[in-house]
Design a protein around this motif. Structure first.
Motif, PDB file in Angstrom:
ATOM      1  N   GLU A  84       0.845  -1.203   0.000  1.00  0.00           N
ATOM      2  CA  GLU A  84       0.000   0.000   0.000  1.00  0.00           C
ATOM      3  C   GLU A  84       0.879   1.250   0.000  1.00  0.00           C
ATOM      4  O   GLU A  84       0.635   2.198  -0.749  1.00  0.00           O
ATOM      5  N   MET A  85       1.916   1.255   0.829  1.00  0.00           N
ATOM      6  CA  MET A  85       2.836   2.398   0.888  1.00  0.00           C
ATOM      7  C   MET A  85       3.593   2.557  -0.436  1.00  0.00           C
ATOM      8  O   MET A  85       3.785   3.668  -0.925  1.00  0.00           O
ATOM      9  N   GLN A  86       4.027   1.433  -1.033  1.00  0.00           N
ATOM     10  CA  GLN A  86       4.726   1.482  -2.309  1.00  0.00           C
ATOM     11  C   GLN A  86       3.819   2.052  -3.397  1.00  0.00           C
ATOM     12  O   GLN A  86       4.233   2.902  -4.182  1.00  0.00           O
ATOM     13  N   ALA A  87       2.578   1.592  -3.433  1.00  0.00           N
ATOM     14  CA  ALA A  87       1.635   2.087  -4.443  1.00  0.00           C
ATOM     15  C   ALA A  87       1.385   3.580  -4.248  1.00  0.00           C
ATOM     16  O   ALA A  87       1.300   4.330  -5.230  1.00  0.00           O
ATOM     17  N   LYS A  88       1.281   4.037  -3.010  1.00  0.00           N
ATOM     18  CA  LYS A  88       1.096   5.471  -2.754  1.00  0.00           C
ATOM     19  C   LYS A  88       2.290   6.262  -3.278  1.00  0.00           C
ATOM     20  O   LYS A  88       2.117   7.330  -3.881  1.00  0.00           O
ATOM     21  N   ALA A  89       3.493   5.743  -3.052  1.00  0.00           N
ATOM     22  CA  ALA A  89       4.694   6.438  -3.537  1.00  0.00           C
ATOM     23  C   ALA A  89       4.700   6.488  -5.067  1.00  0.00           C
ATOM     24  O   ALA A  89       4.992   7.535  -5.662  1.00  0.00           O
TER      25      ALA A  89
END
Length: 163
Positions: A80-85
């Motif tokens: 989720e954090m990677q996709a947000k970045a």
């Protein structure tokens, strides 16, 4: 997805972020634009491999399968954090000529990846709420990786934050 006649929400947002920063009296350095060659297949391949591994849809050694099940919450949170970045990075990108459709397609892949990770965390939050209610033990509601998702489920859509 319906096409609109005007600029996309992402295009409007890209132009709006620097304007908003200047309106807030932020002293931002003015950097020149530059061209980047991007291989979207690399990102799409990572997304596909990560999803298939976490969902156990690819051949994985039997002794590694429990690891994927036990660490699912942590992996989904990291994804989720990677996709947000990636979403933030791609928001500031533009494509030239015939590559606009490719950039839009990559953005959709990243958005789908973010939604998949988000939905997985929401499902785990649902399980945590059910366990807390059935056992009358609030410890299931204190997981920092699920806290925001538990809040969304309990408070409804108004509790959602824009990624």
């Amino acid at each position: 997805m319906a096409e609109s006649a005007g600029p996309s929400a992402n295009a409007r947002a890209r132009k709006g972020i620097p304007v908003l920063a200047r309106e807030c009296a932020m002293d931002l350095p003015r950097l020149p634009s530059f061209t980047v060659q991007m291989d979207p297949e690399t990102i799409v391949s990572m997304i596909t491999l990560w999803r298939d591994a976490v969902d156990l849809r690819m051949p994985i050694a039997r002794d590694l399968q429990p690891h994927f099940l036990e660490r699912r919450k942590h992996m989904l949170y990291n994804f989720e954090m990677q996709a947000k970045a990636w979403r933030q990075l791609l928001q500031g990108c533009s494509a030239e000529g015939g590559h606009v459709a490719g950039l839009d397609q990559l953005r959709r892949h990243v958005d789908d990846f973010w939604e998949w990770a988000e939905e997985g965390l929401i499902e785990l939050a649902r399980v945590a709420i059910e366990l807390a209610e059935s056992t009358r033990d609030p410890q299931f509601l204190t997981d920092p990786l699920l806290e925001a998702h538990i809040r969304k489920l309990r408070n409804g859509p108004a509790a959602e934050q824009t990624p």
